[in-house]
Design a protein around this motif. Structure first.
Motif, PDB file in Angstrom:
ATOM      1  N   ASP A 137       3.981  -2.345  -4.735  1.00 43.56           N
ATOM      2  CA  ASP A 137       4.838  -2.061  -5.886  1.00 43.56           C
ATOM      3  C   ASP A 137       4.715  -0.599  -6.307  1.00 43.56           C
ATOM      4  O   ASP A 137       5.726   0.043  -6.663  1.00 43.56           O
ATOM      5  CB  ASP A 137       4.479  -2.979  -7.053  1.00 43.56           C
ATOM      6  N   ARG A 168       6.673   1.467  -3.944  1.00 41.09           N
ATOM      7  CA  ARG A 168       8.107   1.361  -4.205  1.00 41.09           C
ATOM      8  C   ARG A 168       8.508   2.285  -5.361  1.00 41.09           C
ATOM      9  O   ARG A 168       9.542   2.951  -5.297  1.00 41.09           O
ATOM     10  CB  ARG A 168       8.473  -0.085  -4.533  1.00 41.09           C
ATOM     11  N   ARG A 169       7.696   2.323  -6.411  1.00 47.17           N
ATOM     12  CA  ARG A 169       8.008   3.213  -7.544  1.00 47.17           C
ATOM     13  C   ARG A 169       7.957   4.674  -7.110  1.00 47.17           C
ATOM     14  O   ARG A 169       8.811   5.483  -7.506  1.00 47.17           O
ATOM     15  CB  ARG A 169       7.023   2.961  -8.691  1.00 47.17           C
ATOM     16  N   SER A 180       8.574   5.831  -4.225  1.00 43.15           N
ATOM     17  CA  SER A 180       9.637   6.112  -3.257  1.00 43.15           C
ATOM     18  C   SER A 180      11.009   6.278  -3.895  1.00 43.15           C
ATOM     19  O   SER A 180      11.933   6.818  -3.258  1.00 43.15           O
ATOM     20  CB  SER A 180       9.712   4.976  -2.222  1.00 43.15           C
ATOM     21  N   GLU A 181      11.145   5.834  -5.129  1.00 43.63           N
ATOM     22  CA  GLU A 181      12.461   5.868  -5.786  1.00 43.63           C
ATOM     23  C   GLU A 181      12.994   7.292  -5.877  1.00 43.63           C
ATOM     24  O   GLU A 181      12.310   8.207  -6.307  1.00 43.63           O
ATOM     25  CB  GLU A 181      12.354   5.255  -7.182  1.00 43.63           C
ATOM     26  N   ASN A 230       3.089  -0.589   4.479  1.00 46.50           N
ATOM     27  CA  ASN A 230       3.539  -0.604   3.085  1.00 46.50           C
ATOM     28  C   ASN A 230       4.399   0.612   2.771  1.00 46.50           C
ATOM     29  O   ASN A 230       5.426   0.512   2.094  1.00 46.50           O
ATOM     30  CB  ASN A 230       2.332  -0.624   2.145  1.00 46.50           C
ATOM     31  N   ARG A 246       7.753   0.091   4.362  1.00 49.84           N
ATOM     32  CA  ARG A 246       8.505  -0.978   3.697  1.00 49.84           C
ATOM     33  C   ARG A 246       9.072  -0.474   2.371  1.00 49.84           C
ATOM     34  O   ARG A 246      10.237  -0.720   2.036  1.00 49.84           O
ATOM     35  CB  ARG A 246       7.584  -2.182   3.464  1.00 49.84           C
ATOM     36  N   ALA A 247       8.244   0.261   1.611  1.00 52.38           N
ATOM     37  CA  ALA A 247       8.714   0.803   0.333  1.00 52.38           C
ATOM     38  C   ALA A 247       9.823   1.821   0.547  1.00 52.38           C
ATOM     39  O   ALA A 247      10.794   1.875  -0.221  1.00 52.38           O
ATOM     40  CB  ALA A 247       7.544   1.439  -0.413  1.00 52.38           C
ATOM     41  N   ASP A 286      13.058  -0.012   1.327  1.00 49.77           N
ATOM     42  CA  ASP A 286      13.605  -0.616   0.111  1.00 49.77           C
ATOM     43  C   ASP A 286      14.286   0.428  -0.769  1.00 49.77           C
ATOM     44  O   ASP A 286      15.234   0.117  -1.485  1.00 49.77           O
ATOM     45  CB  ASP A 286      12.500  -1.314  -0.681  1.00 49.77           C
ATOM     46  N   ALA A 287      13.776   1.670  -0.713  1.00 52.80           N
ATOM     47  CA  ALA A 287      14.337   2.746  -1.535  1.00 52.80           C
ATOM     48  C   ALA A 287      15.463   3.494  -0.837  1.00 52.80           C
ATOM     49  O   ALA A 287      16.018   4.447  -1.395  1.00 52.80           O
ATOM     50  CB  ALA A 287      13.225   3.728  -1.910  1.00 52.80           C
TER      51      ALA A 287
END
Length: 298
Positions: free
Chosen positions: A58, A61-62, A64-65, A90, A93-94, A97-98
């Motif tokens: 998580d 992911r933040r 990578s935004e 990871n 994957r992040a 997703d971004a």
């Protein structure tokens, strides 16, 4: 064109100079580190920093935004509790997703078996291909930054350059900043979806190193070979006993069987220089850039 680049391992010995090179090239870099002090250092220099752990998907992911590309490194040797496969996967994957599709990746070392399921380099290489990323992998030969260690300072006080390789053994020492310089050039165009070896522009033996460093520091130096045990004792203070033992063991192998190891420390720099239109950093220039470090402590 300036890009927003998320840099993993930005506070590490192998990646900080490369990350700085991307900053110097004008990119908007987000430096990812699990060290709060490391994040503070980047922030003080005006660089966006993100503190987190690569085990935390998580958080990745933040981080990578809003980013355009990754500049990443997963260490070849880590604490035994670290899951290097998970860290790299990871990050990818992040990124996916971004919506990030472009990656320049420092492999951390040679990928001996691309089919391996335990070597994180092999796992990442396959994932980059299978998940449709545009990427460039860079395999380091050896870092000039290795000579910033206490063994060098100890030797300089004796008029020597100390390192645990035989004097005739040639290596193409590369500057860590060149990984960022190559990444800058590569990310401006089409990434080749290849893994290339990156070292320095010249193959140097021990006497070459001592002569060039001596000329840059304006003093007479001779090369002297450290025992792997002496190297391990000093490295363990910086990197821990496990990492130090593995690296010292490798240099023990070099001392025992130099002909066997020699090809792994040589590469043709012309492919990198021609493909990405740059000149790799010479050892003389690198020593001059770090002159204050050597003169203050040596």
């Amino acid at each position: 064109m300036p890009l927003k680049i998320l840099a993993y391992g930005a506070n590490g010995a192998q990646m900080s100079a490369g990350t700085q090179a991307l900053v110097d090239a004008g990119h908007a870099v987000r430096a990812f580190t699990r060290s709060p002090k490391g994040a503070e250092r980047w922030q003080a220099a005006g660089v966006d920093a993100f503190t987190g752990d690569m085990a935390d998907l998580d958080a990745l992911r933040r981080a990578s935004e809003g980013q355009d590309a990754l500049f990443m490194h997963v260490p070849l040797i880590t604490d035994p509790n670290d899951d290097r496969n998970a860290y790299g996967l990871n990050a990818l994957r992040a990124a996916k997703d971004a919506g990030i599709t472009r990656v320049v990746w420092n492999t951390g070392g040679p990928i001996m078996d691309p089919s391996s399921t335990t070597d994180p380099g092999a796992v990442l290489w396959r994932t980059l291909q299978e998940d449709g990323f545009s990427f460039l992998g860079l395999v380091p030969i050896t870092y000039m930054e290795n000579l910033l260690g206490p063994w060098t300072m100890e030797g300089l006080r004796q008029g020597k350059l100390l390192y645990p390789t035989p004097e005739p053994f040639k290596m193409q020492w590369g500057a860590a900043a060149d990984f960022g310089r190559v990444a800058d050039k590569a990310l401006q165009g089409d990434l080749p979806n290849e893994v290339l070896r990156l070292g320095g522009p010249a193959a140097l033996d021990g006497d070459d190193l001592a002569r060039i460093m001596g000329e840059a520091l304006r003093r007479d130096l001779t090369y002297d070979v450290m025992t792997p045990a002496a190297f391990e004792a000093q490295l363990s203070i910086m990197a821990g006993a496990r990492v130090a033992g593995m690296i010292a063991g490798m240099y023990g192998g070099v001392q025992a069987n130099p002909d066997q190891f020699q090809p792994g420390f040589l590469t043709d720099p012309s492919e990198i220089e021609a493909r990405f239109d740059l000149k790799l950093t010479s050892f003389a220039d690198w020593v001059s850039d770090h002159r204050l470090h050597f003169t203050q402590q040596g």
